[in-house]
Design an enzyme around this catalytic site. Structure first.
Site, PDB file in Angstrom:
ATOM      1  N   GLU A 136      -1.543 -47.335   1.156  1.00  0.00           N
ATOM      2  CA  GLU A 136      -0.379 -46.805   0.440  1.00  0.00           C
ATOM      3  C   GLU A 136       0.681 -46.459   1.472  1.00  0.00           C
ATOM      4  O   GLU A 136       0.682 -45.389   2.062  1.00  0.00           O
ATOM      5  CB  GLU A 136      -0.757 -45.579  -0.396  1.00  0.00           C
ATOM      6  CG  GLU A 136       0.375 -45.144  -1.307  1.00  0.00           C
ATOM      7  CD  GLU A 136       0.051 -43.925  -2.147  1.00  0.00           C
ATOM      8  OE1 GLU A 136       0.883 -43.575  -2.993  1.00  0.00           O
ATOM      9  OE2 GLU A 136      -1.021 -43.321  -1.959  1.00  0.00           O
ATOM     10  N   HIS A 201       6.684 -45.742  -4.501  1.00  0.00           N
ATOM     11  CA  HIS A 201       7.629 -44.931  -3.729  1.00  0.00           C
ATOM     12  C   HIS A 201       8.920 -45.710  -3.488  1.00  0.00           C
ATOM     13  O   HIS A 201       9.294 -46.015  -2.355  1.00  0.00           O
ATOM     14  CB  HIS A 201       6.990 -44.498  -2.414  1.00  0.00           C
ATOM     15  CG  HIS A 201       5.851 -43.528  -2.608  1.00  0.00           C
ATOM     16  ND1 HIS A 201       6.030 -42.159  -2.636  1.00  0.00           N
ATOM     17  CD2 HIS A 201       4.519 -43.739  -2.814  1.00  0.00           C
ATOM     18  CE1 HIS A 201       4.862 -41.566  -2.847  1.00  0.00           C
ATOM     19  NE2 HIS A 201       3.928 -42.501  -2.958  1.00  0.00           N
ATOM     20  N   HIS A 222       0.882 -45.467  -9.383  1.00  0.00           N
ATOM     21  CA  HIS A 222       1.145 -44.213 -10.108  1.00  0.00           C
ATOM     22  C   HIS A 222       2.501 -44.246 -10.830  1.00  0.00           C
ATOM     23  O   HIS A 222       3.477 -43.634 -10.433  1.00  0.00           O
ATOM     24  CB  HIS A 222       0.979 -42.964  -9.238  1.00  0.00           C
ATOM     25  CG  HIS A 222       1.600 -42.976  -7.871  1.00  0.00           C
ATOM     26  ND1 HIS A 222       2.916 -43.322  -7.634  1.00  0.00           N
ATOM     27  CD2 HIS A 222       1.081 -42.637  -6.658  1.00  0.00           C
ATOM     28  CE1 HIS A 222       3.189 -43.199  -6.357  1.00  0.00           C
ATOM     29  NE2 HIS A 222       2.090 -42.797  -5.746  1.00  0.00           N
ATOM     30  N   ASP A 284      -5.786 -40.462  -8.105  1.00  0.00           N
ATOM     31  CA  ASP A 284      -4.924 -40.160  -6.951  1.00  0.00           C
ATOM     32  C   ASP A 284      -5.401 -38.861  -6.299  1.00  0.00           C
ATOM     33  O   ASP A 284      -4.610 -38.078  -5.757  1.00  0.00           O
ATOM     34  CB  ASP A 284      -3.456 -40.061  -7.363  1.00  0.00           C
ATOM     35  CG  ASP A 284      -2.497 -40.112  -6.175  1.00  0.00           C
ATOM     36  OD1 ASP A 284      -2.904 -40.577  -5.096  1.00  0.00           O
ATOM     37  OD2 ASP A 284      -1.329 -39.675  -6.321  1.00  0.00           O
TER      38      ASP A 284
END
Length: 404
Positions: A136, A201, A222, A284
């Protein structure tokens, strides 16, 4: 040689329905699904370990494809002990397979974590199966960094990612912001190397996501968290990543369904638009998951960030952003059930068959079917985990709830 096992008197959660009967496990695989009327006599199974499920649910094991830690450990600790203890902790909450996930950091720290993973995979351990590493970051938009460390955020570096991919075959997924310079070529390289390209992100607009999808990105990391929605530029409105996730059918969306990251109306909206086939429940989870800690560290102890644990979630110390969840997979199922009007069989699909498909392991995992791995979870009407089996090995059990 482990004796074969017969689970009987169970409510079995299959791909599209729930039926009553039994499941036969032998040599780590599911050998048969047996209707109740064929189990009137157990005499012919005298050489088997018999487990009376007591009309509780027998489900495929839960698969968590985005998880950072638990039980007081984080994968960024970079130790074999961390991998083993996290896998063991989450098995107690119904997770039979997981994808260890890193954080944005320096290349050397990523390599340390990757080496530890590959070492642990060489021997058996008493916990959830490990399906490969999810990187990530560090290729993220600074404006959507969330709890990612800004010191290490950067644009895709071909020398860096090509070297990592060449040296570590355990990388199975990588999340990045598609609007960054070099991100499309990065996505194409991932897909060419059979690595899942995910969007995360990011401050991209819809047109950026369209291009990314054509380059091979097909998963939203997410969903809603750390990603753009509708924005304005020079007075004009632009659809963002969230809208692209809805409109582009190819995208699967991850949901941190802990009841905090996404409120009920958003979970209902996602279900209404994407449907149960494209939703993947994830924890997460960070290191405080499965503990009673009220403070913790996100990432490694020597280079991570101090966080608070309150309101059922991890937060940055200044409370300006969430810093990962402290959820476990059983909590995700309970949260989705509270919404109402979502069948349990669909919710279980979101945490078993869908993630198995996304991770390309559906031939072996994700459903109760003959020939698949005996990854099995037994839980009651409150989704309290009673028993967890991974590839035919019992890794968690509450003997007071199950008759042997």
């Amino acid at each position: 040689m482990t004796r074969p096992t017969l689970f009987y008197n169970a409510r079995i959660i299959l791909k599209d329905t729930i039926t009553e009967g039994g499941v036969l496990v032998e040599s780590g695989k599911i050998k048969a699904v047996i209707p109740t009327n064929e189990l009137s006599s157990l005499d012919k199974y005298e050489d088997y370990t018999l487990i009376d499920v007591n009309q509780q649910y027998l489900s495929p094991g839960f698969i968590d494809i985005h998880i950072h830690g638990g039980g007081g450990y984080d994968f960024m600790d970079g130790t074999e002990e961390a991998f083993i203890q996290i896998a063991k902790t989450h098995a107690g909450f119904g997770t039979t397979s997981l994808v260890p996930t890193t954080l944005t950091t320096m290349t050397e720290r990523l390599e340390e974590t990757l080496r530890s993973y590959e070492s642990v995979k060489k021997y058996a351990h008493d916990g959830a199966d490990l399906l490969g590493i999810h990187l990530e970051g560090p290729y993220f938009a600074m404006s959507q960094r969330g709890a990612q460390d800004p010191r290490y955020i950067r644009n895709p570096d071909p020398d860096e990612y090509k070297t990592l991919i060449a040296n570590y075959k355990s990388i199975v997924r990588w999340s990045a912001a598609p609007e960054l310079e070099g991100a499309l070529a990065f996505g194409q390289y991932l897909v060419a190397n059979d690595i899942i390209a995910a969007i995360a992100h990011t401050d991209a607009i819809y047109e950026d996501v369209e291009k990314a999808n054509r380059a091979g990105y097909n998963l939203m990391t997410h969903f809603y968290s750390a990603m753009s929605g509708v924005t304005r530029r020079d007075a004009f409105r632009y659809a963002g990543v969230v809208e692209a996730g809805y409109l582009i059918d190819d995208f699967d969306v991850e949901l941190i369904a802990d009841g905090v990251h996404l409120p009920d109306p958003l979970l209902k909206l996602i279900y209404k638009i994407k449907g149960p086939e494209k939703m993947v429940l994830i924890t997460d989870a960070m290191r405080a998951a499965g503990t009673s800690d009220t403070t913790s560290i996100l990432g490694s102890y020597d280079d991570g960030m101090e966080v608070l644990v309150e309101d059922g979630v991890a937060k940055l110390k200044d409370r300006t952003a969430f810093a990962g969840s402290v959820s476990t997979t059983d909590r995700l199922v309970r949260t989705m059930l509270k919404l109402g009007n979502i069948p349990l069989v669909e919710i279980i699909r979101m945490i078993t068959l869908n993630p198995a498909r996304v991770m390309k392991v559906e031939a072996d995992k994700g459903s109760i079917a003959i020939g698949k791995d005996a990854d099995i979870v037994i839980f009651d009407d409150r989704i309290q985990i009673q028993y967890t089996m991974v590839k035919g090995n019992v890794v968690y059990e509450r003997r007071s709830e199950i008759n042997f």
